[in-house]
Design a protein around this motif. Structure first.
Motif, mmCIF file in Angstrom:
data_model
loop_
_atom_site.group_PDB
_atom_site.id
_atom_site.type_symbol
_atom_site.label_atom_id
_atom_site.label_comp_id
_atom_site.label_asym_id
_atom_site.label_seq_id
_atom_site.Cartn_x
_atom_site.Cartn_y
_atom_site.Cartn_z
ATOM 1 N N THR A 1 0.826 -1.206 0.000
ATOM 2 C CA THR A 1 0.000 0.000 0.000
ATOM 3 C C THR A 1 0.857 1.251 0.000
ATOM 4 O O THR A 1 0.682 2.154 -0.819
ATOM 5 C CB THR A 1 -0.923 0.028 1.234
ATOM 6 N N TYR A 2 1.811 1.299 0.909
ATOM 7 C CA TYR A 2 2.553 2.543 1.092
ATOM 8 C C TYR A 2 3.620 2.759 0.025
ATOM 9 O O TYR A 2 3.995 3.897 -0.250
ATOM 10 C CB TYR A 2 3.130 2.589 2.504
ATOM 11 N N TYR A 3 4.088 1.688 -0.586
ATOM 12 C CA TYR A 3 4.963 1.867 -1.750
ATOM 13 C C TYR A 3 4.161 2.525 -2.867
ATOM 14 O O TYR A 3 4.627 3.471 -3.514
ATOM 15 C CB TYR A 3 5.505 0.514 -2.203
ATOM 16 N N LEU A 4 2.950 2.027 -3.068
ATOM 17 C CA LEU A 4 2.104 2.599 -4.121
ATOM 18 C C LEU A 4 1.646 4.011 -3.765
ATOM 19 O O LEU A 4 1.520 4.875 -4.644
ATOM 20 C CB LEU A 4 0.890 1.688 -4.363
ATOM 21 N N VAL A 5 1.411 4.267 -2.499
ATOM 22 C CA VAL A 5 1.081 5.628 -2.072
ATOM 23 C C VAL A 5 2.245 6.563 -2.391
ATOM 24 O O VAL A 5 2.041 7.725 -2.775
ATOM 25 C CB VAL A 5 0.754 5.660 -0.564
ATOM 26 N N GLN B 1 4.961 12.845 3.519
ATOM 27 C CA GLN B 1 5.217 12.945 4.959
ATOM 28 C C GLN B 1 4.427 11.894 5.728
ATOM 29 O O GLN B 1 4.930 11.324 6.712
ATOM 30 C CB GLN B 1 4.853 14.346 5.457
ATOM 31 N N GLY B 2 3.201 11.638 5.286
ATOM 32 C CA GLY B 2 2.389 10.621 5.953
ATOM 33 C C GLY B 2 3.047 9.255 5.907
ATOM 34 O O GLY B 2 3.049 8.516 6.903
ATOM 35 N N HIS C 1 -7.941 18.997 -2.978
ATOM 36 C CA HIS C 1 -7.886 17.758 -2.210
ATOM 37 C C HIS C 1 -7.095 16.720 -3.003
ATOM 38 O O HIS C 1 -7.182 16.684 -4.233
ATOM 39 C CB HIS C 1 -9.312 17.255 -1.944
ATOM 40 N N PRO C 2 -6.305 15.876 -2.343
ATOM 41 C CA PRO C 2 -5.491 14.890 -3.071
ATOM 42 C C PRO C 2 -6.280 14.037 -4.046
ATOM 43 O O PRO C 2 -5.741 13.591 -5.046
ATOM 44 C CB PRO C 2 -4.896 14.034 -1.943
ATOM 45 N N GLU D 1 -4.793 6.172 4.787
ATOM 46 C CA GLU D 1 -4.320 7.453 4.271
ATOM 47 C C GLU D 1 -5.010 8.594 5.023
ATOM 48 O O GLU D 1 -5.876 9.276 4.483
ATOM 49 C CB GLU D 1 -4.612 7.556 2.779
ATOM 50 N N PRO D 2 -4.645 8.800 6.283
ATOM 51 C CA PRO D 2 -5.336 9.807 7.097
ATOM 52 C C PRO D 2 -5.260 11.201 6.520
ATOM 53 O O PRO D 2 -6.075 12.059 6.860
ATOM 54 C CB PRO D 2 -4.617 9.710 8.456
#
Length: 902
Positions: A605-609, A630-631, A836-837, A897-898
């Motif tokens: 997930t976070y690699y793709l984020v 940063q998240g 917004h993202p 993804e807060p």
């Protein structure tokens, strides 16, 4: 007798009443003996609670049974869940199947249910993963999930802390039980002696109360711990000079007053930390075992648990009793219990057998049961527990024959590597396995371990050693008849070449793997090889690879290969960002993140984020890119490799935003990329350094990073990277450094910039949706109206908060004498103008925040004073922009993804 728990009781009742609308999590914490179980027992008998209550708990075994608390209650939820937990399954699928089946079972309930799991600080890792899955989705089932734990044992490093952090605040209630006050102790003491405690001015013992401890003394000694208090007050013999100073002393005093057979029973049972069947007690004490156990229940030393089996009243009582046994006696009794379990054929729970074999230090029994326990754990997807069992067996590896020893090393290394611990001991275990398999001349096993060594070294960032062992694996397998294992070795080599931008080699080895797969059909080999070849071709600019990635994605989804599906989404998205196909990148990153999130593939997930953050950077949305990157960096449970894409983005955003830490982040990222040794990370960072050098007017730094890129074979740089390198050389007046400038695949925007056609370049970048690059193009080249170009660029860059470039423009304008014609600097925060993202409007963001709390459309409509139909339209739009099909998937994205909740 429940004292000073009125608020906790009220909280429990409120949660139960609210569970009919949406599920809740109740976290009950406190020190050992504080009364967590007593509170729940009280609630089970409460007249206002008519809900079904399923009760389970975790046991303090040396290594707990995977999914232990759910094994106890599965039959009350659904037969499919029972079957999944009982049978051996494909380990790659089983853990997610168990989670989805549990959730489906709860989802289908017509009436709210209360699910209690006690002592989750002892939970096995598989249970904790299952709880993570459940708490993230709790608002969508009619379930009150009550978890109890000892908060003094759960530090930040404890595995349970991750579960607790994922509990949604809007649906979670935390109750921390406190010690009893002096007043409560007086009441409890008076209840024990059946009359009130007299209130004296002086702290003296009244003649009528000389057979009781003073409440003030009890408070001082027990610190208000209810269980300790109950043990002291249950002691039939009073001695004011020997008040027990610990629970161990209190239990010991009570044991000393038992008859010898009862003492023997209690001491033996203290070695059993799980529910004790009557059959086992009768076998251990064949003459009068059940009678002795019932006598201990009457003395409030034992109790029946929710399964109708025997158990100590509290774990503290068991440990205090156990402390009365010497180590030698413990070993003897462990083996006695193990012998009884074997004779009674109570062998279904392998965790029990392994526990007593370990406690008895019996090498042959450990080597028999620990591997079996590990195999069962692995088949349930509980890889951490499997690794723990193998580790226990390895402590006695000198007693194992050569084949068993080799298998233990190999299997331990495999299970540990699945939990991301790619460290030196794992590599050494693989080496030991290879040595032992060589002694047995098992080339097949040698090849498998060599291939695994290649993977381990790749994760450590040692590319050369990874390639060496990949080649060794291939050489070994080629000495044997062709097989699936050889095909997988070919594909592994293809993957390494793909990651290092060696396209022709990646295609060569991938096609060899596919050719073998035709003879030995295996979906995993096919998907793995297709992904490698497709990615290699696409990254080199060959469009033929796209169809391969699409086929790989289809196959991996059809066969439930979660990680392979995630890999395709990641590689395909990465390609689209690198080659500026930003619309498709938007679609793929969103779908991929949604897929990874729904399958709890956090590392993917976070690699793709991180790739999504790169997309935001390319779109000129610097603040969004910074927020996302940063998240990811704040996460504590991800490897360096998984966080590196986001770190690269963070460096580039801080460069453009002119932040003071830009260079330090660049240094950190390049250091990590160099250690990993893959050009896919090194090249973007050197280009970032060149941009930083340009904006800080440091030509020496630019040359330092241009030179290594120029020395590379041009095929290693994709067309967009090669074009960017040439443009930077041109901007620094170093256009002759490049050894090859005749590539025909340089993208049009870069070609136009090299020709100094800045207005046409501006249009080309704008058409791609890349406003930052468009603005930069206006600052260079031939133009009839330099002032207008600079003003236009300045306006674009102001909206992006690219302050470093704004400073550069002001300096240039100052020197050229038109600084007064630039737009005025914007003051204050830019938050109102930020997009917004995911492109949500301001109203949608407001509704999204409410939706994320689990609020219904009706609740949201009341809150924002809009019609329910209007809210339905907004929610539909929100789900569409998040690329999810349901509210639950939207909430899962928020939890991962807060930063989506502005």
């Amino acid at each position: 007798m429940l004292l000073e728990r009125e608020n906790a009781v009220q909280d429990f009742l409120e949660l139960v009443s609210n569970t009919a609308n949406s599920g809740k999590v109740l976290l009950v914490s406190g020190e050992a003996g504080i009364g967590k179980t007593s509170l729940l027992e009280h609630m089970r008998q409460h007249p206002q609670i008519n809900n079904t209550m399923l009760w389970s708990g975790c046991d303090p075994l040396f290594t707990p049974q995977p999914y232990a608390p759910f094994q106890d209650i599965a039959s009350s939820l659904s037969n499919p869940l029972v079957n999944l937990l009982a049978k051996n399954q494909n380990p790659s699928k089983i853990s997610h199947k168990i989670a989805s089946t549990l959730f489906s079972s709860l989802e289908q309930l017509n009436e709210p249910i209360i699910l209690i799991i006690e002592d989750v600080h002892w939970a096995d890792n598989a249970t904790l993963d299952l709880l993570k899955f459940l708490v993230r989705r709790i608002s969508f089932v009619k379930c009150l999930l009550c978890l109890t734990y000892r908060d003094d044992e759960v530090l930040l490093s404890h595995p349970l802390s991750t579960v607790l952090s994922l509990c949604p605040s809007a649906h979670t209630k935390r109750i921390q039980l406190q010690p009893l006050s002096l007043n409560a102790i007086e009441i409890l003491s008076a209840h024990e002696r059946k009359q009130p405690w007299p209130r004296n001015v002086a702290d003296k013992v009244h003649s009528s109360t000389s057979d009781l401890y003073r409440p003030s003394d009890l408070l001082k000694i027990t610190a208000g711990n209810p269980f300790f208090l109950s043990e002291i007050l249950a002691n039939n013999t009073f001695d004011s000079n020997t008040i027990p100073s610990s629970i161990r002393d209190a239990i010991g005093a009570r044991l000393s007053h038992l008859k010898q057979p009862e003492q023997d029973l209690m001491l033996t049972l203290s070695l059993i930390p799980y529910s004790i069947p009557v059959r086992l007690i009768e076998h251990l004490f064949p003459k009068n075992g059940e009678t002795l156990a019932m006598a201990c229940i009457a003395r409030k030393l034992l109790q029946f648990d929710t399964q109708g089996e025997f158990r100590f009243r509290h774990e503290l009582a068991r440990l205090a009793t156990l402390a009365c046994l010497s180590i030698t006696e413990q070993k003897r009794l462990h083996l006695k219990i193990l012998n009884s379990l074997e004779r009674l054929k109570l062998t279904a729970n392998l965790a029990w057998l392994s526990h007593h074999a370990e406690g008895g230090h019996n090498a042959s029994k450990i080597l028999k049961y620990a591997p079996l326990s590990a195999e069962k754990a692995a088949n349930l997807g509980a890889h951490k527990e499997a690794a723990s069992y193998y580790e226990k067996a390895l402590k006695y590896v000198e007693y194992a024959d050569t084949q068993l020893a080799a298998s233990l090393y190999e299997n331990w290394a495999y299970e540990v590597s699945l939990t991301t611990h790619m460290n030196t001991p794992v590599i050494e275990a693989r080496r030991c396995a290879i040595t032992l398999w060589r002694a047995l001349n098992r080339l097949d096993k040698i090849g498998e371990n060599l291939r695994s060594l290649s993977r381990l070294y790749w994760y450590q960032g040692q590319a050369e050693r990874a390639e060496h062992y990949a080649n060794e694996a291939i050489s070994t397998f080629e000495q044997l008849p062709a097989s699936t294992e050889l095909a997988m070795a070919y594909s592994m080599r293809s993957q390494l070449d793909m990651l290092n931008e060696r396209t022709s080699d990646a295609v060569f080895w991938g096609e060899k793997a596919l050719a073998l797969e035709q003879t030995f059909p295996n979906p995993l080999v096919k998907v793995h090889a297709l992904t490698n070849i497709g990615s290699a071709l696409l990254m080199s600019g060959n469009a033929e690879g796209e169809l391969m990635l699409k086929n790989s994605l289809l196959l991996s989804e059809q066969h439930g290969m979660h990680e392979e599906t995630a890999r395709v989404y990641t590689n395909y998205s990465d390609y689209c960002v690198r080659f500026k196909r930003l619309s498709l990148a938007e679609e793929l990153t969103t779908k991929g993140i949604q897929y990874d999130t729904s399958h709890d593939l956090d590392s993917w997930t976070y690699y793709l984020v991180g790739i999504q953050a790169q997309l935001r950077l390319e779109q000129g949305r610097l603040v969004d890119a910074q927020t996302i990157a940063q998240g990811v960096q704040k996460l504590t449970n991800q490897t360096v490799l998984m966080k590196l894409p986001a770190l690269i983005v963070l460096a580039r955003t801080h460069i453009r935003m002119g932040l003071a830490d830009a260079e330090s982040i660049l240094q950190k990222a390049l250091s990590q990329a160099t250690a990993i040794g893959e050009w896919q990370y090194i090249i973007p960072l050197r280009l970032a350094y060149i941009e930083y050098a340009y904006l800080t007017h440091n030509s020496a730094l630019a040359t330092e990073h241009i030179a290594p890129l120029v020395k590379l074979q041009s095929s290693i740089l994709n067309p967009w990277q090669f074009g960017e390198l040439l443009v930077w050389q041109s901007r620094f007046g170093l256009s002759q450094i490049a050894t090859e400038t005749s590539r025909s695949d340089i993208p049009l925007p870069w070609v136009l910039e090299l020709k100094k056609d800045n207005e046409l370049a501006f249009n080309a970048w704008s058409d791609l949706g890349m406003p930052f690059n468009a603005a930069m193009a206006l600052l260079h080249g031939h133009t009839q109206n330099t002032v207008a170009s600079f003003v236009n660029a300045y306006s674009l860059l102001q909206s992006m908060q690219a302050k470093a470039v704004l400073r550069y423009i002001r300096k240039q304008a100052q020197q050229a004498g038109f600084i007064d014609q630039l737009p005025k600097r914007q003051r204050g925060p830019y938050s109102k103008s930020r997009q917004h993202p995911l492109g949500l409007t301001a109203k949608e963001q407001q509704i999204f925040k409410l939706l994320a709390t689990g609020a219904s459309n009706q609740d949201i409509a009341k809150t924002v004073s809009r019609s329910q139909r209007t809210i339905e339209n907004h929610v539909s739009s929100i789900l569409s922009k998040l690329s999810v099909e349901s509210r639950i998937e939207a909430i899962l994205r928020v939890q991962n993804e807060p930063w989506l909740l502005r």
